[in-house]
Design a protein around this motif. Structure first.
Motif, short mmCIF file in Angstrom:
data_model
loop_
_atom_site.label_atom_id
_atom_site.label_comp_id
_atom_site.label_asym_id
_atom_site.label_seq_id
_atom_site.Cartn_x
_atom_site.Cartn_y
_atom_site.Cartn_z
N ASN A 1 9.83 -14.40 17.41
CA ASN A 1 9.44 -15.44 18.70
C ASN A 1 8.68 -16.58 18.25
N LYS A 2 8.71 -17.01 16.77
CA LYS A 2 7.91 -17.92 16.50
C LYS A 2 8.53 -18.61 15.25
N ILE A 3 7.89 -19.71 14.75
CA ILE A 3 8.73 -20.31 13.53
C ILE A 3 8.19 -19.42 12.19
N CYS A 4 9.09 -18.98 11.43
CA CYS A 4 9.03 -18.12 10.42
C CYS A 4 9.55 -19.13 9.01
N SER A 5 9.22 -18.77 8.03
CA SER A 5 9.59 -19.50 6.80
C SER A 5 10.39 -18.83 5.85
N PRO A 6 11.46 -19.14 5.18
CA PRO A 6 12.09 -18.33 4.07
C PRO A 6 11.30 -18.67 2.76
N PRO A 7 11.29 -17.58 1.92
CA PRO A 7 10.50 -17.49 1.03
C PRO A 7 10.68 -18.60 0.00
N TYR A 8 9.65 -19.24 -0.73
CA TYR A 8 9.92 -20.14 -1.78
C TYR A 8 9.48 -19.51 -3.11
N THR A 9 8.95 -18.48 -3.22
CA THR A 9 8.28 -17.73 -4.59
C THR A 9 8.81 -16.28 -4.48
N ALA A 10 8.83 -15.71 -5.65
CA ALA A 10 8.79 -14.24 -5.80
C ALA A 10 8.10 -13.50 -6.34
N PHE A 11 7.16 -14.05 -7.22
CA PHE A 11 6.01 -13.52 -7.85
C PHE A 11 5.01 -12.20 -7.15
N ASN A 12 4.54 -12.98 -6.22
CA ASN A 12 3.74 -12.23 -4.94
C ASN A 12 4.29 -11.00 -4.74
N LYS A 13 5.59 -11.04 -3.97
CA LYS A 13 6.32 -10.05 -3.56
C LYS A 13 6.85 -9.06 -4.56
N PHE A 14 7.12 -9.63 -5.65
CA PHE A 14 7.24 -8.37 -6.91
C PHE A 14 5.91 -7.63 -7.13
N THR A 15 4.94 -8.33 -7.27
CA THR A 15 3.47 -7.62 -7.49
C THR A 15 3.38 -6.48 -6.53
N ILE A 16 3.75 -6.79 -5.24
CA ILE A 16 3.42 -5.96 -4.19
C ILE A 16 4.32 -4.83 -4.28
N TYR A 17 5.53 -4.93 -4.42
CA TYR A 17 6.56 -4.14 -4.61
C TYR A 17 6.33 -3.17 -5.81
N LEU A 18 5.82 -3.77 -6.99
CA LEU A 18 5.63 -3.17 -8.23
C LEU A 18 4.45 -1.93 -7.84
N THR A 19 3.33 -2.38 -7.43
CA THR A 19 2.42 -1.55 -7.04
C THR A 19 2.91 -0.53 -5.83
N ASP A 20 3.55 -0.89 -5.00
CA ASP A 20 4.20 0.25 -4.05
C ASP A 20 4.89 1.27 -4.87
N SER A 21 5.90 0.67 -5.51
CA SER A 21 7.01 1.77 -6.35
C SER A 21 6.17 2.43 -7.24
N ILE A 22 5.11 1.91 -8.12
CA ILE A 22 4.30 3.05 -8.81
C ILE A 22 3.74 4.03 -8.14
N LYS A 23 3.17 3.74 -7.15
CA LYS A 23 2.32 4.72 -6.09
C LYS A 23 3.36 5.73 -5.98
N ARG A 24 4.84 5.47 -5.38
CA ARG A 24 5.66 6.20 -4.92
C ARG A 24 6.34 7.03 -6.03
N VAL A 25 6.47 6.69 -7.22
CA VAL A 25 7.14 7.44 -8.45
C VAL A 25 5.99 8.42 -8.84
N ASN A 26 4.72 7.90 -8.99
CA ASN A 26 3.49 8.78 -9.19
C ASN A 26 3.42 9.82 -8.31
#
Ligand SMILES: C[S@@+](CC[C@H](N)C(=O)[O-])C[C@H]1O[C@@H](n2cnc3c(N)ncnc32)[C@H](O)[C@@H]1O
Length: 433
Positions: free
Chosen positions: A252-277
């Motif tokens: 219910n507000k203005i949201c933006s589509p992503p313009y970058t991917a590096f930060n998201k990748f870094t977050i998911y990489l940390t999360d994924s390594i935690k999960r496989v560990n």
């Protein structure tokens, strides 16, 4: 702690498992990547513990995201997993590989460092400024989830904001449309996002260890999925891309589509390594074989090499429900995976009319017939299906099986983005002769 049926049921007193929270139903590797049509791990766990033992050999001919195989690995049960989609076998492989966590963390650190060095200053300045402007604008005009704005108000709000964002695009020289390696990629990503996704892919290709490389590819795919120019309210099945800020129905507000991917990748990489560990501690050395092929025609003799199956635990695709390849089109295109879309059983694109159902009955029957000669005489075969058209009894007749038992469970949300509830049937079947 090893799960037993009784401690599974202390938390949930029936097969609905509705007392379990999201953290439990998406535990460890089960949340490595979103996937439509997966069942919760506790369902597989319940049947595996009740009917099988360590060292048994179980087949899942419709592997999907590998829920059965992951739970088998945890219980020391050997498995064969088959899926027509190469993305699904890659995803499952990434979940059950026993990783060297030091190596993973080293490679991850190295990659993140490279990505940091490749960040385009202008782009990140643009994104931070845009976010700041959106926050300010939202706090002024869209004051929370419970405030009702008329359609006219929403139109006005977004129209006025477009002017701000156009000024920013010009100032920071940001190009919106991308040129992709496929129609899908071209259509679904902002130019700058796609550039970053491609850079990540190039860096991943340089990694020598193939297990690490495959896991990072899955992280890249997860990143691509959530950096598509899709509206938040339709991220599971987006219809049209949105390349600029929009009025978001979900927030219910203005949201933006992503313009970058590096930060998201870094977050998911940390999360994924935690999960496989965390799965590494539960994983057992049981044997698994994963094959990308058609469950109707796979040569089991070659795979089983004289062994026989103690059972099957699977959930087949249902007629006209999900496009299994298409749901991960971004991954196929970006990672260059081989598509076997023409062999998919019961895709949504074929519909669920009389013709589609007739074809579906024959196709699932063929898959059941194919593994029948390889079942031990006392093998236990379970099929989980939301049989809303009551066609499974016909399938079993056609494939020459009989139903031994049916259990039912209420599912409040099976497919991502699907809020409807329905009853799922767990059929236990056995060959007639
Ligand atoms: C309902 S999903 C399985 C979900 C799985 N139980 C999970 O938890 O993720 C059905 C799977 O069957 C696969 N499939 C469709 N046609 C197939 C075929 N001809 N041979 C093998 N697998 C097929 C789809 O790709 C999909 O992954």
């Amino acid at each position: 702690m090893l799960n037993t049926i009784s401690n599974l049921f202390t938390k949930s007193n029936n097969l609905d498992f509705n007392q379990l929270n999201l953290v439990e139903t998406t535990k460890h590797v089960h949340k490595l990547h979103p996937n439509k049509g997966k069942f919760i791990p506790q369902l597989a766990e319940y049947y595996l513990i009740k009917h099988f033992k360590k060292g048994d050999l179980i087949l899942d001919p419709f592997l999907g995201s590998g829920t059965t195989v992951v739970q088998c690995k945890e219980l020391g049960i050997n498995t064969i997993g088959i899926d027509i989609s190469s993305f699904h076998t890659l995803l499952t492989k990434s979940k059950i590989t026993g990783y060297n966590s030091k190596l993973l963390e080293n490679e991850s650190r190295k990659l993140v460092k490279v990505l940091e060095s490749k960040k385009k200053k202008q782009l990140y300045l643009f994104e931070t400024t845009l976010k700041k402007k959106i926050r300010l604008y939202n706090s002024k005009y869209c004051t929370g989830k419970n405030v009702t704005l008329s359609p006219e108000d929403k139109k006005k709000i977004i129209k006025n904001f477009q002017k701000i964002q156009n000024r920013l695009l010009k100032k920071y020289k940001i190009k919106l449309n991308s040129n992709g390696e496929s129609k899908y990629i071209h259509y679904w990503f902002n130019h700058s996002t796609l550039n970053e996704l491609r850079l990540i892919k190039t860096e991943i290709e340089k990694i020598k260890n193939s297990d690490t490389k495959d896991l990072f590819k899955i992280v890249l795919s997860r990143t691509a999925r959530s950096t598509r120019s899709a509206k938040h309210q339709s991220v599971a099945s987006p219809r049209h891309p949105v390349l600029t800020p929009y009025f978001c129905k979900k927030h219910n507000k203005i949201c933006s589509p992503p313009y970058t991917a590096f930060n998201k990748f870094t977050i998911y990489l940390t999360d994924s390594i935690k999960r496989v560990n965390s799965f590494n501690h539960l994983n057992t050395p049981s044997i698994h074989t994963l094959v990308t092929t058609d469950a109707r025609t796979i040569n089991y003799k070659k795979i089983l090499k004289g062994k026989l199956l103690d059972g099957v635990f699977t959930s087949p695709p249902y007629v006209g429900q999900i496009n299994y390849h298409k749901q991960h089109q971004y991954a196929y295109d970006l990672l260059g995976l081989k598509s076997n879309i023409e062999f998919e059983i019961g895709p949504l694109s074929r519909g669920r009319g009389a013709g589609a159902r007739k074809r579906y009955i024959t196709e699932i029957s063929l898959a059941l017939i194919n593994f029948k000669p390889f079942l031990k005489p006392n093998a236990k075969v379970f099929l989980v299906a939301n049989d809303r058209f009551n066609i499974y009894p016909q399938i079993f007749t056609q494939a020459n099986y009989k139903i031994l038992k049916t259990d039912y469970r209420n599912v409040s949300r099976r497919s991502e983005g699907d809020q409807s509830s329905y009853t799922e049937t767990i059929f236990q079947i056995t060959p007639i002769n």
